[in-house]
Design a protein around this motif. Sequence first.
Motif, mmCIF file in Angstrom:
data_model
loop_
_atom_site.group_PDB
_atom_site.id
_atom_site.type_symbol
_atom_site.label_atom_id
_atom_site.label_comp_id
_atom_site.label_asym_id
_atom_site.label_seq_id
_atom_site.Cartn_x
_atom_site.Cartn_y
_atom_site.Cartn_z
ATOM 1 N N LYS A 1 0.855 -1.196 0.000
ATOM 2 C CA LYS A 1 0.000 0.000 0.000
ATOM 3 C C LYS A 1 0.884 1.237 0.000
ATOM 4 C CE LYS A 1 -3.730 -2.337 2.367
ATOM 5 N NZ LYS A 1 -2.973 -3.611 2.431
ATOM 6 N N PHE A 2 0.762 2.055 -1.062
ATOM 7 C CA PHE A 2 1.629 3.229 -1.164
ATOM 8 C C PHE A 2 0.954 4.268 -2.052
ATOM 9 C CE2 PHE A 2 2.946 2.602 -5.567
ATOM 10 C CZ PHE A 2 2.606 1.275 -5.760
ATOM 11 N N ASN A 3 1.438 5.507 -1.982
ATOM 12 C CA ASN A 3 0.950 6.544 -2.886
ATOM 13 C C ASN A 3 1.674 6.500 -4.211
ATOM 14 O OD1 ASN A 3 -1.123 7.764 -1.567
ATOM 15 N ND2 ASN A 3 0.222 9.114 -0.379
ATOM 16 N N ARG A 4 2.987 6.790 -4.148
ATOM 17 C CA ARG A 4 3.798 6.748 -5.354
ATOM 18 C C ARG A 4 5.047 5.947 -5.065
ATOM 19 N NH1 ARG A 4 4.223 13.006 -5.837
ATOM 20 N NH2 ARG A 4 4.683 12.383 -3.721
ATOM 21 N N LEU A 5 5.576 5.306 -6.090
ATOM 22 C CA LEU A 5 6.793 4.513 -5.893
ATOM 23 C C LEU A 5 7.978 5.400 -5.539
ATOM 24 C CD1 LEU A 5 6.414 1.928 -8.759
ATOM 25 C CD2 LEU A 5 6.465 1.450 -6.319
ATOM 26 N N SER A 6 7.859 6.705 -5.786
ATOM 27 C CA SER A 6 8.973 7.603 -5.474
ATOM 28 C C SER A 6 8.893 8.118 -4.041
ATOM 29 C CB SER A 6 8.979 8.775 -6.462
ATOM 30 O OG SER A 6 7.714 9.393 -6.463
ATOM 31 N N ASP A 7 7.888 7.678 -3.269
ATOM 32 C CA ASP A 7 7.825 8.073 -1.861
ATOM 33 C C ASP A 7 8.956 7.414 -1.072
ATOM 34 O OD1 ASP A 7 5.604 9.535 -2.310
ATOM 35 O OD2 ASP A 7 4.171 8.055 -1.559
ATOM 36 N N ALA A 8 9.447 8.152 -0.058
ATOM 37 C CA ALA A 8 10.469 7.576 0.808
ATOM 38 C C ALA A 8 9.858 6.459 1.649
ATOM 39 C CB ALA A 8 11.060 8.646 1.722
ATOM 40 N N VAL A 9 10.636 5.408 1.942
ATOM 41 C CA VAL A 9 10.052 4.278 2.661
ATOM 42 C C VAL A 9 9.717 4.616 4.109
ATOM 43 C CG1 VAL A 9 11.006 2.421 1.279
ATOM 44 C CG2 VAL A 9 12.328 3.335 3.170
#
Lengths: 513, 340
Positions: free
Chosen positions: A402-410
């Motif tokens: 579950k995430f917003n964008r793959l470029s979000d920091a972990v």
Amino acid sequence: MTGAAEATAPHGPGTGDAPPVLALAGVSKSFGAVRALRDVSLELHAGEAHALAGENGAGKSTLVKTLSGVHRPDSGQVLMDGRPVEFHKPADAQRHGVAVIYQEPTMFPDLSVAENIFIGRQPRASLGRIDRGAMRARAAELFARLGVALDPEQPARGLSIADQQLVEIAKALSRDARVLIMDEPTAALSVNEVARLFTVVKALREQGCAVLFISHRLDEIFELCQRVTTLRDGAWIAGEAVAGLTHEALIRRMVGRDLDTLYPKLDAATGEVALKVHRLTREGVFTDVSFEVRRGEIVALAGLVGAGRSEVARAVFGVDRWDAGWVEVNGRRLPPASPTAAMSAGVALVPEDRRQQGLVMDQSIERNIGLTGLKRLRRGPVISRAAERDRARDWAIRLQLKFNRLSDAVNVLSGGNQQKVVLAKWLSTRPQVLIIDEPTRGIDVGTKAEVHRVLSELASDGMAVLMISSELPEVLGMADRVLVMQEGRLVAEIPRAEATEESVMTAAAGRTS
Amino acid sequence: MTAVTAGRSTRGIVDLVFRARELSIVLALAVLVAVTAAANGNFLSAQGLKDIFLNAAILALLAVGQSFVVITRNIDLSVGSVVGLVAFTVGDVLAANQGLGVGVAIVLGIVIGCVCGLVNGLLVSFGKVPALVVTLGTLYVIQGLDHAIAHGRQINAVDLPRSVLSLGNGSVLGIPYLPLITVVVMLAVGYYLRSYASGRDFYAIGSSPEAAGLAGVPVRRRVMAAYLLSGALAGLGGVLWLARFGTVVADDAHGWELQVVSAVVVGGVAITGGVGTVYGAALGALLLTTITSALVVLKVNPFWQQAITGALLLLAISVDRVLALRVARILRRRNARHGS
């Protein structure tokens, strides 16, 4: 021990009528959605050793941190001598005479033992100077009272963990501590060191100190303590006298819950041996460890904290050197101490501590997943961002991340989703042997079930999985075979049919009877 | 009981190592002086010795302040710039007001140094910015400020009050003032660090910042104090610089911060904090200065002088590292024995 309990009771100011030295009354504490403690009560009396029992994640550490001023309860009260107190920080608890001895104390390695005890409170001579003679004498006096032979002048660097704990106890005594909380002090100690520690603690107890003792080794609870409080999933289960209680009864209080629903391991056809470890030894850490893991199999490595499980995993993967023995993957020997060789042989290690060892916390999801396969992502001399993103997206979908964008920091992800990123990072190397250390530590129940589903599917696809876990239900639910380690040795191998809470716990705690 | 005997022997080794550090500097000094004196008799003349002590005095003074900071596991790279700024601005003020004496000059220098130290300390302890970055920044800021104030001018010795110049060249009972001041400061600071509870806090912080916090040591206040002291001593050093050389431009003491750090490390103060004494740091400064003088006397190419100083620094750090690994190995072996 029953006799000792009765004998010591008169030393305290009447266990029956005097209020407890330190008590929790109906304490609850939540972290976000996780309810770490629910309406827990506990009474510590002078001259009495009280055990706190429960599985990992039962709320023992939260309880200790509430008593020592690190956490403040959401509701309920902390009471000293029957009066409510509020500890805003550890120093408040210390001032009230509450001392905590941790499994691995924090010391000043460059300062002397005496200075470690008295830092900030050194005995003074004229003009505010430190009176070194008095400091040395008082430290020696404390050690004499504890009956241990430590030199106050030696530097703390080079002390064994057992000696460091004794220094911490001396520090507690020097502050006139009335309550001694010991959080798994024996996990990293040898048998002789445990015996010495117990002599000291029993003496303190008889001098009127209240002791709260946490240990996974049931024998120790029965040897040292008069009362025991059991927690399960943050809830108070029982508070009772140790006398009259059996090991089995205590284990039942700690674990008793429904396992079948949570941990579905699909049956998979087991193939040939993928990982073979033969008489692996690292001096002073683990000894003579041999086992095999077949394709399609999930093998659990169980045991107490400090039994050497993670260390074996690290050695197999080549992070640490080994002194003797060998490791084979698909019939080919691995060279020692080479993670690169282990990776190209098809081994992946998902480490225990994802924040420290598993992830680059402030980098993006795609970067983290791509990290293990940079060679494969290369187009000419440069890394292809598109290939990196594609690979990350594939795995994100497969693991239902579950995430917003793959470029979000972990570091914006929840613990469970972070764990999925670590999994994706290693699964994308298409390993044949997956070593996974504490796969579900600190993640919520729903995500836990998903991680278990993923592991089960991987095994069905023919992967060999070695899982280290301290959570018994997880071990019992997931594993085809359970290997039990105790103090650096493999002491039992239990097939799925015979693995129960009792059989695994008994082997791990090293009870001979 | 093995624990106790092993503990004693560990202690013996560690003790010996750190005593040996200061002794070995003294020994190195003795050898260096003997060899150089044998090659050139003038090296040991009264004037030669006086020059060495005069040259070492300011470096040693800065090393004392620096070791305070390094012991807390931090670093102060701005000291060279502070010396330059103080030397020029105080010189400027004195040249304009001939009536002012030595006392005013020293107070003014220390105040300017303290302000610089305050900025460093605030940013490091309260702003939680890494010390290397903060003091590298202030190094350039202070240098720039100095250049802006100087505007290409030069302070000349003839413009300065006599009293100030005699501080640089005069002596009492045959001992020049400069090394005397340094020795007094060194003894005072060394005594404080060893004998006062708050002094020991600095070692505790450098040894383990987390443990220091848990033990109730006021970490931020102590780090702040370390930078204030380093700044104050750099300010005092600036005044002494002015007094000794008289002629001052904005570029003075440029690059000295690295010499100071070298002196501290050579003197046995661990760059990772928690270990070392100001006496060692001052001895390190004396050794570096003596090497420079000896190389001059021995007519070694000045380019090699820097290389030799650098090699010495590397040697000192390597020795530290080897010793640390030794201790770690002893520890591991002992724990292995315990576990069995």
